[in-house]
Design a protein around this motif. Structure first.
Motif, PDB file in Angstrom:
ATOM      1  N   LYS A 338      32.323 -18.396 -91.787  1.00  0.00           N
ATOM      2  CA  LYS A 338      31.025 -18.088 -91.166  1.00  0.00           C
ATOM      3  C   LYS A 338      30.056 -19.263 -91.302  1.00  0.00           C
ATOM      4  O   LYS A 338      29.120 -19.399 -90.505  1.00  0.00           O
ATOM      5  CB  LYS A 338      30.414 -16.822 -91.765  1.00  0.00           C
ATOM      6  N   GLU A 339      30.292 -20.149 -92.294  1.00  0.00           N
ATOM      7  CA  GLU A 339      29.396 -21.291 -92.489  1.00  0.00           C
ATOM      8  C   GLU A 339      29.562 -22.357 -91.415  1.00  0.00           C
ATOM      9  O   GLU A 339      28.612 -23.075 -91.100  1.00  0.00           O
ATOM     10  CB  GLU A 339      29.627 -21.919 -93.868  1.00  0.00           C
ATOM     11  N   ASN A 340      30.751 -22.509 -90.839  1.00  0.00           N
ATOM     12  CA  ASN A 340      30.960 -23.570 -89.844  1.00  0.00           C
ATOM     13  C   ASN A 340      31.458 -23.065 -88.500  1.00  0.00           C
ATOM     14  O   ASN A 340      31.768 -23.851 -87.619  1.00  0.00           O
ATOM     15  CB  ASN A 340      31.940 -24.619 -90.384  1.00  0.00           C
ATOM     16  N   VAL A 341      31.524 -21.749 -88.326  1.00  0.00           N
ATOM     17  CA  VAL A 341      32.129 -21.186 -87.109  1.00  0.00           C
ATOM     18  C   VAL A 341      31.401 -21.606 -85.835  1.00  0.00           C
ATOM     19  O   VAL A 341      32.018 -21.782 -84.783  1.00  0.00           O
ATOM     20  CB  VAL A 341      32.211 -19.645 -87.212  1.00  0.00           C
ATOM     21  N   GLN A 342      30.083 -21.805 -85.920  1.00  0.00           N
ATOM     22  CA  GLN A 342      29.324 -22.163 -84.725  1.00  0.00           C
ATOM     23  C   GLN A 342      29.825 -23.471 -84.119  1.00  0.00           C
ATOM     24  O   GLN A 342      29.867 -23.638 -82.892  1.00  0.00           O
ATOM     25  CB  GLN A 342      27.827 -22.283 -85.067  1.00  0.00           C
ATOM     26  N   LYS A 343      30.251 -24.387 -84.970  1.00  0.00           N
ATOM     27  CA  LYS A 343      30.747 -25.686 -84.504  1.00  0.00           C
ATOM     28  C   LYS A 343      32.072 -25.554 -83.756  1.00  0.00           C
ATOM     29  O   LYS A 343      32.350 -26.302 -82.821  1.00  0.00           O
ATOM     30  CB  LYS A 343      30.906 -26.630 -85.705  1.00  0.00           C
ATOM     31  N   TYR A 344      32.878 -24.587 -84.177  1.00  0.00           N
ATOM     32  CA  TYR A 344      34.228 -24.464 -83.609  1.00  0.00           C
ATOM     33  C   TYR A 344      34.321 -23.489 -82.449  1.00  0.00           C
ATOM     34  O   TYR A 344      35.299 -23.517 -81.692  1.00  0.00           O
ATOM     35  CB  TYR A 344      35.207 -24.029 -84.710  1.00  0.00           C
ATOM     36  N   LEU A 345      33.341 -22.622 -82.286  1.00  0.00           N
ATOM     37  CA  LEU A 345      33.408 -21.599 -81.226  1.00  0.00           C
ATOM     38  C   LEU A 345      33.713 -22.166 -79.840  1.00  0.00           C
ATOM     39  O   LEU A 345      34.523 -21.595 -79.092  1.00  0.00           O
ATOM     40  CB  LEU A 345      32.112 -20.803 -81.194  1.00  0.00           C
ATOM     41  N   PRO A 346      33.109 -23.306 -79.440  1.00  0.00           N
ATOM     42  CA  PRO A 346      33.418 -23.834 -78.100  1.00  0.00           C
ATOM     43  C   PRO A 346      34.878 -24.228 -77.911  1.00  0.00           C
ATOM     44  O   PRO A 346      35.342 -24.391 -76.787  1.00  0.00           O
ATOM     45  CB  PRO A 346      32.494 -25.072 -77.994  1.00  0.00           C
ATOM     46  N   LEU A 347      35.622 -24.388 -79.008  1.00  0.00           N
ATOM     47  CA  LEU A 347      37.016 -24.812 -78.927  1.00  0.00           C
ATOM     48  C   LEU A 347      37.988 -23.642 -78.992  1.00  0.00           C
ATOM     49  O   LEU A 347      39.202 -23.820 -78.852  1.00  0.00           O
ATOM     50  CB  LEU A 347      37.338 -25.786 -80.072  1.00  0.00           C
ATOM     51  N   GLY A 348      37.460 -22.428 -79.211  1.00  0.00           N
ATOM     52  CA  GLY A 348      38.329 -21.275 -79.371  1.00  0.00           C
ATOM     53  C   GLY A 348      38.971 -20.850 -78.050  1.00  0.00           C
ATOM     54  O   GLY A 348      38.429 -21.064 -76.972  1.00  0.00           O
ATOM     55  N   PHE A 349      40.131 -20.223 -78.147  1.00  0.00           N
ATOM     56  CA  PHE A 349      40.814 -19.696 -76.962  1.00  0.00           C
ATOM     57  C   PHE A 349      40.791 -18.182 -77.010  1.00  0.00           C
ATOM     58  O   PHE A 349      40.749 -17.572 -78.082  1.00  0.00           O
ATOM     59  CB  PHE A 349      42.256 -20.197 -76.911  1.00  0.00           C
ATOM     60  N   GLU A 350      40.798 -17.544 -75.841  1.00  0.00           N
ATOM     61  CA  GLU A 350      40.739 -16.093 -75.778  1.00  0.00           C
ATOM     62  C   GLU A 350      42.138 -15.502 -75.945  1.00  0.00           C
ATOM     63  O   GLU A 350      43.063 -15.858 -75.249  1.00  0.00           O
ATOM     64  CB  GLU A 350      40.144 -15.642 -74.432  1.00  0.00           C
ATOM     65  N   SER A 351      42.275 -14.581 -76.868  1.00  0.00           N
ATOM     66  CA  SER A 351      43.553 -13.908 -77.106  1.00  0.00           C
ATOM     67  C   SER A 351      43.743 -12.795 -76.074  1.00  0.00           C
ATOM     68  O   SER A 351      42.776 -12.250 -75.567  1.00  0.00           O
ATOM     69  CB  SER A 351      43.602 -13.319 -78.503  1.00  0.00           C
TER      70      SER A 351
END
Length: 351
Positions: A338-351
């Motif tokens: 939860k501390e760094n998730v904002q940085k990675y959200l744009p790179l996530g893929f939809e399951s």
């Protein structure tokens, strides 16, 4: 998901990069040339993105029957679209080995300038990749490795062992910090017989061992939502007390989380794997058992397209002193909380 390429490349300390971003390794498969004069300074960052010689890049991957594979195709397409000097020639995705071989052969016959191939099976497509290389077409081997190094110019992929290590350290440290002794730690694998799964499990066990912990029970869930639900239900029934769960794959994790919700269990925490957007959103909301996921990002396909362009244009990577693209690049597995998730959200893929 993917077959394990082995930890053959230089392990890069870094996290997941964006769809077009490249990661630098420090080795090449060619001996260093002797020179009487100092090496030229590397080009300024971004110089390689300037339009150059027009190149045609062929692309072949399995059918998008899994969120991660679907994201592979999207990242490749998006990366190619960034360059006016790239013509992207993708063949029909398929899970049939013979059809993929035929598709790659059609790209060889079309005389593309470079090939990016994520094979359904590295061993079974090894020969057609070798045909491309023998025809003078450089192959960027994405993730599932060809066993013959003469079948590819550069391999680029994730670190399965590193995924397990990252998950093991997060779980081990969290339990130690809580003062938990003799914890019940469950592991939900993808497909147990795959080398990639075995590498992930080994990394997990090795990391847990540094805290004096071990896996209590382990079961595979076939990388599907349905199996994830079934396996998680069985494990929850078999263990009345659980401290932590590592689920290897965020796609199957949808089913795992559904089973946990149905059982009304929340005395433990869970770590996922791969870095899906829905998993990241759950981590961000912080209202369930999922507290982290470790990455195996499909953005590697975008990086593979950029590498193919550089190789086809005879360029190196501007952040390196060497004049050639490295022979092997292993991406690091980052831990998303939860501390760094904002940085990675744009790179996530939809399951």
């Amino acid at each position: 998901m993917t077959q394990n390429p082995g930890r053959r490349g230089f392990l890069l300390g870094g996290a997941v990069l964006g769809a077009g971003a490249l990661v630098a390794a420090c080795t090449s498969n060619e001996p260093a040339a002797q020179a009487s004069a100092p090496a030229a300074a590397p080009a300024a960052g971004g110089a390689n993105d300037a339009p150059g010689e027009k190149v045609v890049i062929g692309f072949s991957a399995p059918a998008a029957d899994h969120g991660w594979i679907a994201a592979i195709a999207k990242n490749a397409t998006d990366a190619a679209a960034q360059f006016s000097d790239v013509e992207f020639k993708a063949v029909e995705p398929t899970n049939d080995i013979n059809q993929q071989i035929s598709a790659v052969e059609s790209l060889i016959q079309a005389k593309v300038d470079a090939l990016v191939i994520l094979p359904n099976d590295g061993e079974q497509l090894n020969q057609v990749a070798r045909q491309a290389m023998d025809a003078g077409i450089p192959v960027i081997n994405l993730d599932r490795v060809f066993p013959d190094k003469l079948s590819y110019r550069t391999w680029l992929g994730g670190d399965n062992y590193g995924m397990g290590v990252a998950a093991g350290h997060f779980i081990g440290k969290t339990l130690k910090d809580k003062g938990v002794s003799d914890p019940v730690i469950l592991e939900i694998q993808g497909i147990a017989t795959l080398p990639l799964t075995q590498e992930r499990s080994k990394g997990f066990a090795d990391a847990l061992k540094t805290y004096g912990f071990s896996v209590t029970a382990q079961q595979d869930a076939k990388f599907t939502v349905e199996s994830g639900t079934q396996v998680a239900s069985n494990l929850l029934q078999a263990h009345k007390k659980i401290d932590a769960i590592w689920n290897h794959d965020d796609d199957q994790g949808i089913g795992v989380l559904a089973a946990i919700k149905e059982a009304g269990r929340d005395e433990f925490f869970m770590v996922g794997g791969a870095g899906s957007a829905n998993a990241m959103r759950d981590i961000q909301a912080d209202n369930g058992v999922l507290k982290a996921t470790v990455t195996y990002s499909p953005t590697m396909a975008g990086s593979a397209i950029k590498l193919a362009r550089l190789v086809a244009q005879g360029k190196g990577m501007s952040d390196l002193l060497e004049q050639e693209v490295p022979q092997s690049i292993t991406l690091a597995s980052a831990t998303i909380t939860k501390e760094n998730v904002q940085k990675y959200l744009p790179l996530g893929f939809e399951s």
